[in-house]
Design an enzyme around this catalytic site. Structure first.
Site, short mmCIF file in Angstrom:
data_model
loop_
_atom_site.label_atom_id
_atom_site.label_comp_id
_atom_site.label_asym_id
_atom_site.label_seq_id
_atom_site.Cartn_x
_atom_site.Cartn_y
_atom_site.Cartn_z
CB ALA A 56 21.02 15.93 51.17
CG HIS A 88 25.61 5.51 54.48
ND1 HIS A 88 25.94 4.64 55.49
CD2 HIS A 88 26.62 5.46 53.58
CE1 HIS A 88 27.12 4.09 55.21
NE2 HIS A 88 27.53 4.56 54.06
N1 INI Z 1 23.57 13.02 49.08
C1 INI Z 1 22.41 13.36 48.47
O1 INI Z 1 22.11 14.56 48.35
N2 INI Z 1 21.57 12.40 48.02
C2 INI Z 1 21.84 11.07 48.14
O2 INI Z 1 21.01 10.22 47.68
C3 INI Z 1 23.06 10.70 48.75
N3 INI Z 1 23.41 9.32 48.85
O3 INI Z 1 22.78 8.49 48.19
O4 INI Z 1 24.36 8.93 49.56
C4 INI Z 1 23.93 11.70 49.23
N4 INI Z 1 25.10 11.39 49.84
C5 INI Z 1 26.17 12.35 49.99
C6 INI Z 1 26.04 13.19 51.25
O5 INI Z 1 24.99 14.12 51.14
C7 INI Z 1 27.34 13.96 51.51
O6 INI Z 1 27.60 14.82 50.44
C8 INI Z 1 28.55 13.05 51.75
O7 INI Z 1 28.28 12.09 52.75
C9 INI Z 1 29.79 13.88 52.19
O8 INI Z 1 29.54 14.54 53.42
#
Ligand code: INI
Length: 153
Positions: A56, A88
Site C-alpha cells: 500500500a 506499523h
Molecule cells: N502493505 C500492505 O499493503 N498491507 C499491509 O497490511 C502491510 N503490512 O502489514 O505491513 C503492508 N506493508 C508493506 C508496505 O506497504 C510497503 O510495501 C513496505 O513497507 C516497503 O516500502
C-alpha cells in the site's frame, strides 16, 4: 437551479488500476470486482491498465505517474492493510492514504481510494466480495461517475 450527477458509463473511457501485492488473497478479489464492474459499464478490457506494486505504501508513487501519463481518464487504487499483521499499521495506512489524497486533489484525473484498512483478515475478505460487498466494484462505478461529473463542470 442546476444539479449535476455523473453517469455511470464507461463508454470510450480508459481506466488505470494500481493494486498492492501485499495481502494478494484480498487484493486480487478487489481487482476482480473492479474489472467486472468496469466492463459491466462498457469499459473495454483493453482499456483497463493494471499496475501491481509491492504494498500500500508504494501505491501513491505509481498512481502519480499514471495520473501524469495522459493515458487514463481515471484511476482506482486497491490495497489491504490488516492491523493484525503489522506493528506499523498506522504508519502504512497514513502513508498510503495521505499520498493518494494528495494526488486525488492535485492530479489531472479522478482517483478512487480502495485501500481497505481493517482489524483482521475476516473484515478484509468481507469487503472484497464477501458479505459487505466489494470495495473494488464500488470504486469502479465511482470512478466512472467522477469522470462524467467532472466533464460537466
Ligand atoms: N502493505 C500492505 O499493503 N498491507 C499491509 O497490511 C502491510 N503490512 O502489514 O505491513 C503492508 N506493508 C508493506 C508496505 O506497504 C510497503 O510495501 C513496505 O513497507 C516497503 O516500502
Amino acid at each position: 437551479m442546476q444539479e449535476l450527477r455523473g453517469k455511470i458509463d464507461g463508454t470510450g473511457k480508459k481506466i488505470g488500476i494500481v493494486v498492492a501485492q501485499f495481502n494478494e488473497i484480498v487484493t486480487k478479489k478487489l481487482l476482480e470486482g473492479a474489472e467486472n464492474e468496469l466492463q459491466k459499464y462498457n469499459v473495454k478490457a483493453d482499456d483497463i491498465i493494471t499496475a501491481w506494486v509491492p504494498g500500500a505504501v508504494e501505491i501513491p508513487r505509481v498512481t502519480k505517474k499514471m495520473s501524469e501519463s495522459g493515458k487514463v481518464d481515471g484511476i482506482i487504487t486497491l490495497g489491504a492493510v490488516v492491523r493484525g499483521e503489522t506493528a506499523h499499521f498506522d504508519y502504512v495506512c497514513n502513508e498510503s492514504a495521505n499520498g493518494i489524497a494528495e494526488i486525488s486533489l492535485h492530479g489531472d484525473v479522478p482517483v478512487m481510494y480502495g485501500v481497505l484498512t481493517t482489524n483482521d483478515m475476516d473484515q478484509a475478505m468481507n469487503r472484497a466480495g464477501g458479505k459487505s460487498g466489494n470495495k473494488g466494484a464500488e470504486c469502479a462505478s465511482g470512478v466512472l461517475e467522477m469522470i462524467n461529473l467532472e466533464a460537466m463542470i
